[in-house]
Design a protein around this motif. Structure first.
Motif, PDB file in Angstrom:
ATOM      1  N   ALA A 199      23.926  13.035   0.849  1.00 43.36           N
ATOM      2  CA  ALA A 199      22.905  12.022   0.572  1.00 43.36           C
ATOM      3  C   ALA A 199      21.786  12.087   1.612  1.00 43.36           C
ATOM      4  CB  ALA A 199      23.538  10.632   0.548  1.00 43.36           C
ATOM      5  N   LEU A 200      22.178  12.229   2.889  1.00 39.37           N
ATOM      6  CA  LEU A 200      21.161  12.334   3.939  1.00 39.37           C
ATOM      7  C   LEU A 200      20.310  13.585   3.753  1.00 39.37           C
ATOM      8  CD1 LEU A 200      23.214  11.219   7.082  1.00 39.37           C
ATOM      9  CD2 LEU A 200      21.489   9.911   5.839  1.00 39.37           C
ATOM     10  N   VAL A 201      20.980  14.701   3.413  1.00 41.03           N
ATOM     11  CA  VAL A 201      20.229  15.943   3.170  1.00 41.03           C
ATOM     12  C   VAL A 201      19.275  15.758   1.998  1.00 41.03           C
ATOM     13  CG1 VAL A 201      20.446  18.348   2.425  1.00 41.03           C
ATOM     14  CG2 VAL A 201      21.978  17.448   4.173  1.00 41.03           C
ATOM     15  N   LEU A 202      19.760  15.068   0.944  1.00 37.95           N
ATOM     16  CA  LEU A 202      18.913  14.828  -0.220  1.00 37.95           C
ATOM     17  C   LEU A 202      17.716  13.958   0.148  1.00 37.95           C
ATOM     18  CD1 LEU A 202      18.713  15.358  -3.261  1.00 37.95           C
ATOM     19  CD2 LEU A 202      19.958  13.242  -3.641  1.00 37.95           C
ATOM     20  N   VAL A 203      17.957  12.931   0.966  1.00 39.37           N
ATOM     21  CA  VAL A 203      16.855  12.066   1.398  1.00 39.37           C
ATOM     22  C   VAL A 203      15.856  12.858   2.234  1.00 39.37           C
ATOM     23  CG1 VAL A 203      16.265  10.085   2.837  1.00 39.37           C
ATOM     24  CG2 VAL A 203      18.216   9.947   1.287  1.00 39.37           C
ATOM     25  N   VAL A 204      16.394  13.651   3.179  1.00 41.43           N
ATOM     26  CA  VAL A 204      15.504  14.458   4.027  1.00 41.43           C
ATOM     27  C   VAL A 204      14.716  15.454   3.178  1.00 41.43           C
ATOM     28  CG1 VAL A 204      15.455  16.179   5.877  1.00 41.43           C
ATOM     29  CG2 VAL A 204      16.926  14.179   6.087  1.00 41.43           C
ATOM     30  N   MET A 205      15.408  16.096   2.212  1.00 44.58           N
ATOM     31  CA  MET A 205      14.717  17.047   1.339  1.00 44.58           C
ATOM     32  C   MET A 205      13.657  16.344   0.506  1.00 44.58           C
ATOM     33  SD  MET A 205      15.699  20.168   1.737  1.00 44.58           S
ATOM     34  CE  MET A 205      15.168  20.897   0.193  1.00 44.58           C
ATOM     35  N   GLY A 206      13.980  15.128   0.013  1.00 42.52           N
ATOM     36  CA  GLY A 206      12.992  14.385  -0.764  1.00 42.52           C
ATOM     37  C   GLY A 206      11.765  14.051   0.060  1.00 42.52           C
ATOM     38  N   ILE A 207      11.998  13.576   1.302  1.00 38.51           N
ATOM     39  CA  ILE A 207      10.862  13.243   2.178  1.00 38.51           C
ATOM     40  C   ILE A 207      10.076  14.499   2.526  1.00 38.51           C
ATOM     41  CG2 ILE A 207      10.239  12.333   4.441  1.00 38.51           C
ATOM     42  CD1 ILE A 207      12.676  10.493   4.246  1.00 38.51           C
ATOM     43  N   TRP A 208      10.815  15.598   2.851  1.00 37.35           N
ATOM     44  CA  TRP A 208      10.132  16.847   3.196  1.00 37.35           C
ATOM     45  C   TRP A 208       9.329  17.379   2.015  1.00 37.35           C
ATOM     46  CZ3 TRP A 208      10.832  21.753   1.069  1.00 37.35           C
ATOM     47  CH2 TRP A 208      10.178  22.796   1.732  1.00 37.35           C
ATOM     48  N   PHE A 209       9.936  17.345   0.822  1.00 39.14           N
ATOM     49  CA  PHE A 209       9.247  17.847  -0.364  1.00 39.14           C
ATOM     50  C   PHE A 209       8.025  16.993  -0.668  1.00 39.14           C
ATOM     51  CE2 PHE A 209       8.703  18.135  -5.008  1.00 39.14           C
ATOM     52  CZ  PHE A 209       8.533  19.507  -5.123  1.00 39.14           C
ATOM     53  N   SER A 210       8.178  15.664  -0.514  1.00 37.95           N
ATOM     54  CA  SER A 210       7.047  14.774  -0.778  1.00 37.95           C
ATOM     55  C   SER A 210       5.912  15.034   0.201  1.00 37.95           C
ATOM     56  CB  SER A 210       7.509  13.319  -0.691  1.00 37.95           C
ATOM     57  OG  SER A 210       6.420  12.446  -0.833  1.00 37.95           O
ATOM     58  N   ARG A 248       0.830  -1.203   0.000  1.00 35.81           N
ATOM     59  CA  ARG A 248       0.000   0.000   0.000  1.00 35.81           C
ATOM     60  C   ARG A 248       0.866   1.255   0.000  1.00 35.81           C
ATOM     61  NH1 ARG A 248      -2.963  -1.544   3.583  1.00 35.81           N
ATOM     62  NH2 ARG A 248      -1.965  -0.648   5.425  1.00 35.81           N
ATOM     63  N   ILE A 249       1.963   1.215   0.753  1.00 35.80           N
ATOM     64  CA  ILE A 249       2.871   2.368   0.776  1.00 35.80           C
ATOM     65  C   ILE A 249       3.527   2.558  -0.585  1.00 35.80           C
ATOM     66  CG2 ILE A 249       5.025   3.242   1.769  1.00 35.80           C
ATOM     67  CD1 ILE A 249       4.207   1.943   4.403  1.00 35.80           C
ATOM     68  N   TRP A 250       3.980   1.447  -1.189  1.00 35.27           N
ATOM     69  CA  TRP A 250       4.684   1.564  -2.471  1.00 35.27           C
ATOM     70  C   TRP A 250       3.747   2.018  -3.584  1.00 35.27           C
ATOM     71  CZ3 TRP A 250       9.090   2.593  -4.225  1.00 35.27           C
ATOM     72  CH2 TRP A 250       9.425   2.327  -5.556  1.00 35.27           C
ATOM     73  N   LYS A 256       6.535   6.938  -4.616  1.00 37.57           N
ATOM     74  CA  LYS A 256       7.251   6.742  -5.874  1.00 37.57           C
ATOM     75  C   LYS A 256       7.968   8.020  -6.291  1.00 37.57           C
ATOM     76  CE  LYS A 256       4.057   3.201  -7.594  1.00 37.57           C
ATOM     77  NZ  LYS A 256       3.070   2.857  -8.648  1.00 37.57           N
ATOM     78  N   PHE A 257       7.296   9.152  -6.113  1.00 44.14           N
ATOM     79  CA  PHE A 257       7.922  10.420  -6.476  1.00 44.14           C
ATOM     80  C   PHE A 257       9.149  10.688  -5.607  1.00 44.14           C
ATOM     81  CE2 PHE A 257       8.361  14.990  -5.802  1.00 44.14           C
ATOM     82  CZ  PHE A 257       8.497  15.432  -7.109  1.00 44.14           C
ATOM     83  N   SER A 258       9.024  10.432  -4.300  1.00 40.93           N
ATOM     84  CA  SER A 258      10.165  10.640  -3.403  1.00 40.93           C
ATOM     85  C   SER A 258      11.312   9.710  -3.764  1.00 40.93           C
ATOM     86  CB  SER A 258       9.731  10.408  -1.950  1.00 40.93           C
ATOM     87  OG  SER A 258       8.712  11.301  -1.583  1.00 40.93           O
ATOM     88  N   ALA A 259      10.988   8.434  -4.029  1.00 45.60           N
ATOM     89  CA  ALA A 259      12.037   7.475  -4.389  1.00 45.60           C
ATOM     90  C   ALA A 259      12.731   7.896  -5.678  1.00 45.60           C
ATOM     91  CB  ALA A 259      11.435   6.080  -4.535  1.00 45.60           C
ATOM     92  N   PHE A 301      12.902  10.936  -6.899  1.00 45.42           N
ATOM     93  CA  PHE A 301      13.650  12.165  -6.617  1.00 45.42           C
ATOM     94  C   PHE A 301      14.980  11.847  -5.943  1.00 45.42           C
ATOM     95  CE2 PHE A 301      14.684  15.647  -3.694  1.00 45.42           C
ATOM     96  CZ  PHE A 301      14.711  16.717  -4.574  1.00 45.42           C
ATOM     97  N   ILE A 302      14.942  10.913  -4.974  1.00 43.77           N
ATOM     98  CA  ILE A 302      16.162  10.562  -4.243  1.00 43.77           C
ATOM     99  C   ILE A 302      17.134   9.825  -5.151  1.00 43.77           C
ATOM    100  CG2 ILE A 302      17.050   9.150  -2.355  1.00 43.77           C
ATOM    101  CD1 ILE A 302      14.444   9.797  -0.844  1.00 43.77           C
ATOM    102  N   VAL A 303      16.620   8.850  -5.924  1.00 48.49           N
ATOM    103  CA  VAL A 303      17.502   8.072  -6.800  1.00 48.49           C
ATOM    104  C   VAL A 303      18.138   8.966  -7.858  1.00 48.49           C
ATOM    105  CG1 VAL A 303      17.539   6.252  -8.544  1.00 48.49           C
ATOM    106  CG2 VAL A 303      16.325   5.890  -6.400  1.00 48.49           C
ATOM    107  N   VAL A 304      17.317   9.815  -8.477  1.00 50.29           N
ATOM    108  CA  VAL A 304      17.841  10.706  -9.516  1.00 50.29           C
ATOM    109  C   VAL A 304      18.877  11.663  -8.932  1.00 50.29           C
ATOM    110  CG1 VAL A 304      17.212  12.584 -11.076  1.00 50.29           C
ATOM    111  CG2 VAL A 304      15.821  10.536 -10.982  1.00 50.29           C
TER     112      VAL A 304
END
Length: 598
Positions: free
Chosen positions: A305-316, A8-10, A16-19, A21-24
């Motif tokens: 990378a951590l900042v990017l992950v946090v930014m991706g989660i925050w943006f999402s 359900r989460i996936w 998907k957008f956050s993932a 964003f983070i991968v890219v």
């Protein structure tokens, strides 16, 4: 099908957008960082290796000069102390040393002192006379000398093999001085008597030895900044170790080793020794700063990378939060809570979505309210219809009783009037019909006009002309002729006085049905005529001619813009009203020509 929590989460578009964003973001970050770091590391390693090679080359050159200088010091026995001029061949060194105890016209002790102070790193000087092995010594320090501990026999071995060469002995402790732990390197040279005939075996008068403090090597190699794990070796032609910065066993032989992942091995020849200087540098120490930089870069990559992950989660979450609010309100609306409303904070796409949701809920609420009210009105209309069905029935029965009473009293005219009135009432009160046949509309008009004729004592006449192409079973709007005819009588013929005629003509005009009502009344002046036509075409204009305006607007609403009424008139001549409607074939065939009470 039951869906797990992870599925359900996936399935969430925001996950998907956050993932994505983070991968890219992470892939270019890691690729660029690792490529840049590898390029920088290779460049630094090459420069470091080149610098070390240059330093080892410089050390080899300095070592060669160092031993050349000490070789010159050892040759002071053959030159004058002042001008270094060569002594004459006739000078007998054997007599000078053995009998006079002199070297270069100075006492042996003074000569040793001269040697001792010719270089800052020479600590001790010795001379052993070959005749009787008498030992002369001088030292810079006030320390107790132990002559018996001096390893002269060992030192003589290389000097016997090569009597004319400088002998260099590996680094050792000053064990021949009491309580001395100082490490020195000893150099020795034979003093050969060159007077007389030259023989294959040189005549050795004595041997000069002097100790050099290894601080000379420490000072020489200081610029290399060797670490605790680094090793330095000064070797002869047989790889015997003259000097090393590590603890050395006696007669140690160096085992050559190539560079590997842990150690960088560099070497440079020392021509004077016919040997080489070898440096083994620990790469971990050599590249310590580079390792620190690499660790810093890795740390920076991880932080980014951590900042990017946090930014991706925050943006999402920032993107999904208003949409989740919309979803929650949609669930409330699905549950019937139509009072739900979203607060529009921004004017972006999310704000427009929230605004559209609010409009949808408002319209849905309005639609439900309208449908609810319409349902109530429908129920009320059905109730009123039931009531209206009772009242006309009672009225029809009453009129029928009056008519039969008139017939019984032989008053046929009154009976016919009552019959016409009853027919009109049935025609008017018959709900649910918008279109009727031309025949029924004309019959209703004749019933109405019969009462008019009786009322005005046959002074007003009705004529109806139907063209051949017109079929009386075609349809027309119900109650569209009677108001126009009534208007012709009331405003055209009656003001004139006397007799009058109303003509009704029905004809086809291309694809339209034209019905014209003429009267020979007083007519209409031009100003009034213009005002009437303007009133018909302006829905908001007030009018006293309610019947005509009502007919015109009904035609416009039901049939469209091209259709309706048009008035033309000439004062003192008469007025004509043309009614245009579309031709509708196969109209309502229901015909109520006879009525009776029940």
């Amino acid at each position: 099908m039951r869906v797990s929590g992870w599925q359900r989460i996936w399935r969430s578009v925001f996950v998907k957008f956050s993932a994505a964003f983070i991968v890219v973001g992470l892939i270019p970050l890691f690729a660029l960082s690792l490529f840049s770091l590898q390029t920088f590391t290779d460049h630094v390693e090459r420069n470091t290796n080149n610098n070390m090679e240059q330093m080892v080359l410089f050390m080899g050159y300095n070592l060669d000069n160092l031993f050349s200088d000490y070789d010159k010091v050892s040759k002071l026995m053959y030159y004058g102390s002042s001008n270094l001029e060569t002594q004459g061949a006739s000078s007998n060194r054997s007599i000078s040393v053995n009998e006079e105890e002199r070297i270069n016209e100075m006492s042996i002790d003074d000569f040793l002192t001269t040697v001792l102070y010719s270089d800052n790193f020479i600590r001790n000087a010795y001379f052993v006379r070959s005749k009787d092995n008498k030992l002369y010594s001088q030292t810079k320090d006030n320390k107790s000398f132990l002559p018996d501990a001096l390893p002269l026999e060992d030192w003589k071995i290389p000097l016997k093999v090569q009597p004319k060469q400088l002998a260099i002995f590996p680094v050792h402790e000053e064990s021949y001085y009491k309580n001395s732990k100082i490490r020195v390197m000893t150099l020795g040279r034979n003093l050969i008597d060159t007077a007389g005939l030259i023989t294959s075996t040189p005549k050795i008068v004595g041997t000069l030895y002097f100790d050099v403090d290894i601080a000379v090597f420490v000072n020489l190699f200081r610029e290399m900044r060797l670490g605790n794990k680094d090793e330095l070796y000064v070797l002869d032609a047989n790889n015997s170790v003259y000097y090393t910065n590590k603890d050395m066993e006696e007669d140690q032989v160096f085992i050559s080793e190539a560079s590997n992942r842990k150690v960088l091995v560099l070497s440079e020849e020392v021509p004077f020794l016919k040997g080489q200087v070898v440096v083994r540098v620990s790469k971990s120490d050599l590249y310590e700063q580079l390792t620190s930089i690499r660790s810093t870069v890795y740390t920076a990559i991880v932080i980014c990378a951590l900042v990017l992950v946090v930014m991706g989660i925050w943006f999402s979450r920032r993107l999904s939060s208003p949409i989740m609010s919309v979803i929650k309100q949609m669930i409330r609306v699905e549950s019937g809570h139509l009072e739900s409303n979203l607060v529009v904070k921004n004017q972006d796409e999310i704000g427009r979505l929230a605004h559209g949701f609010n409009r949808m809920v408002d319209r849905l609420r309005s639609f439900i309210n309208d449908a609810y009210v319409a349902e109530i009105k429908q129920k009320q209309a059905e109730l009123n219809a039931l009531k209206s069905q009772i009242r006309p029935h009672y009225l029809y029965n009453t009129l029928e009783v009056i008519r039969m009473n008139a017939v019984h009293n032989d008053d046929n005219e009154v009976a016919d009037m009552i019959l016409s009135l009853s027919n009109q009432l049935k025609y008017v009160i018959d709900y649910g019909e918008e279109w009727v046949t031309i025949r029924r509309e004309l019959e209703h008009l004749k019933d109405y006009f019969y009462i008019i004729k009786v009322r005005f004592e046959n002074r007003i006449e009705l004529r109806c002309d139907v063209a051949d192409p017109v079929d009386l079973d075609w349809s027309m709007l119900k109650l569209s002729l009677q108001p126009i005819v009534e208007n012709a009588i009331q405003h055209g013929i009656r003001p004139k006085g006397g007799k009058g005629t109303v003509w009704v003509t029905i004809e086809t005009l291309e694809d339209m049905l034209g019905i014209t009502v003429y009267d020979d009344g007083v007519g209409i002046d031009s100003d009034t005529l213009e005002r009437l036509n303007s009133m018909l075409h302006d829905p908001k204009a007030p009018s006293k001619n309610v019947g005509m305006k009502n007919v015109h607007e009904r035609i416009r609403v039901v049939c469209g813009e091209p259709y309706g009424l048009n008035i033309s008139s000439r004062e003192h001549v008469g007025t004509s009203v043309r009614l245009l409607i579309p031709i509708r074939k196969g109209g309502d065939l229901h015909d109520d020509t006879s009525h009776s009470g029940g």
